[in-house]
Enzyme design. Sequence first.
Site, PDB file in Angstrom:
ATOM      1  N   ARG A 262     -78.925 -10.937 -31.472  1.00 17.24           N
ATOM      2  CA  ARG A 262     -78.886 -12.123 -30.280  1.00 17.24           C
ATOM      3  C   ARG A 262     -80.125 -13.107 -30.393  1.00 17.24           C
ATOM      4  NH1 ARG A 262     -78.615  -8.528 -25.135  1.00 17.24           N
ATOM      5  NH2 ARG A 262     -79.613  -7.076 -26.679  1.00 17.24           N
TER       6      ARG A 262
ATOM      7  N   ASP B 272     -70.457  -1.669 -34.635  1.00 18.90           N
ATOM      8  CA  ASP B 272     -71.263  -0.870 -33.528  1.00 18.90           C
ATOM      9  C   ASP B 272     -71.140   0.679 -33.985  1.00 18.90           C
ATOM     10  OD1 ASP B 272     -71.833   0.502 -30.637  1.00 18.90           O
ATOM     11  OD2 ASP B 272     -72.874  -1.191 -30.766  1.00 18.90           O
TER      12      ASP B 272
ATOM     13  N   ARG C  81     -80.389  -4.570 -37.203  1.00 20.45           N
ATOM     14  CA  ARG C  81     -80.070  -5.642 -36.198  1.00 20.45           C
ATOM     15  C   ARG C  81     -80.345  -6.931 -36.490  1.00 20.45           C
ATOM     16  NH1 ARG C  81     -82.478  -3.105 -30.870  1.00 20.45           N
ATOM     17  NH2 ARG C  81     -81.854  -1.330 -31.011  1.00 20.45           N
TER      18      ARG C  81
ATOM     19  N   TYR D 272     -74.103  10.055 -26.552  1.00 18.11           N
ATOM     20  CA  TYR D 272     -73.379   8.815 -25.802  1.00 18.11           C
ATOM     21  C   TYR D 272     -72.144   9.260 -25.117  1.00 18.11           C
ATOM     22  CZ  TYR D 272     -76.314   4.876 -27.420  1.00 18.11           C
ATOM     23  OH  TYR D 272     -77.208   3.825 -27.784  1.00 18.11           O
TER      24      TYR D 272
ATOM     25  N   ARG E 135     -70.697 -15.355 -30.360  1.00 13.79           N
ATOM     26  CA  ARG E 135     -70.306 -14.066 -29.512  1.00 13.79           C
ATOM     27  C   ARG E 135     -69.904 -14.706 -28.001  1.00 13.79           C
ATOM     28  NH1 ARG E 135     -69.548 -10.934 -27.818  1.00 13.79           N
ATOM     29  NH2 ARG E 135     -71.152  -9.496 -26.868  1.00 13.79           N
TER      30      ARG E 135
END
Length: 366
Positions: A40, A85, A36, A163, A49
């Site tokens: 962010r 992703d 990552r 998921y 973004r």
Amino acid sequence: CSFVRSPKGFPKLKNDTFLRAARGEETEHTPVWCMRQAGRYLPEFRETRAAQDFFATCRSPKLCCELTLQPLRRFPLDAAIIFSDILVVPQALGMEVVMVPGKGPTFTEPLKEVEDLLKLRQKVDVTAELGYVFQAITLTRHSLEGRVPLIGFSGAPWTLMSYMIEGGGSTTMAKAKSWLYRHPEASHRLLRLLADVITDYLVGQVAAGAQALQLFESHAGHLGPEQFQDFALPYIRDISQAVRSKLKEEALPLVPMIIFAKDAHYALRDLAHAGYEVVGLDWTIRPQEARAQTGKDVTLQGNLDPCALYAPKEKIGELVKKMLEGFGTQRYIANLGHGLYPDISPEHVGAFVEAVHAHSRHINKH
């Protein structure tokens, strides 16, 4: 499945430290990158973004390229990982996933019953469904100008299955695990379908320009050793073998592959023999213990606790030094034991990267 031939004329690679470490060759310093690292915690990431839906960003090669390059403008990292992703694979199977603010990725219609498997695409043309990832990789590989290698990735079958059944994040994975106990045959059917798509997807990433691949078994820790043996490991093994044989068939480069099975130290010995050059580690195992279990023939990657980056910079340096002493500077790629958190200071990420380079060079000299 036929892939578009890889576009030739990529810039010459200037820093191959990461690839050499992955292959077990000697390096002057220990290479470092962060899971990552395009994320962010960077204000420029949040700016890029801001206006876009998350998965719309994933589908824009130009934005993926920009986000992948951002951390490299700030830090002397030894590898880039394509911004994408793991849930693009369930999307390619026909499932709808949306990013809900404050909640994370959410499946509008998760798999509830075995019959729901019939709703999934049984044959996936990865170029048609995931071509935007391939375009992003090609564009990024050119834009990197040979600075560092580019890593492609996918989620592993069990993690994606969990998921698809849970419909999002879960602390127990009880719905997905109940399938393993109640519907073992259907679970294997789903895992096999996922493994086949993942294989084609990873081969397509190499054709597009990826120079290494990482498989994320992020939810390994929810399984016990026996379930891991039955429902995760066989597919992890199959993927590495199938990817290699397809790369050979397509006359594509055999790139190093990394397996990262979070919280699965009960399976480290098996993972070391699963056909991957690199075994990634989370922060819950001592370096010496990991080495003892995996032997001399694989490179290890990891495993600083991401929360260590909240510490003062001097402390980060001490923790890095200790980590390097534990793993040794060779056959080793420094990383965190999981991804960077959004509120970590970029300066502390820089301190981590620089400490790895400085301490490993020092250890190598002496």
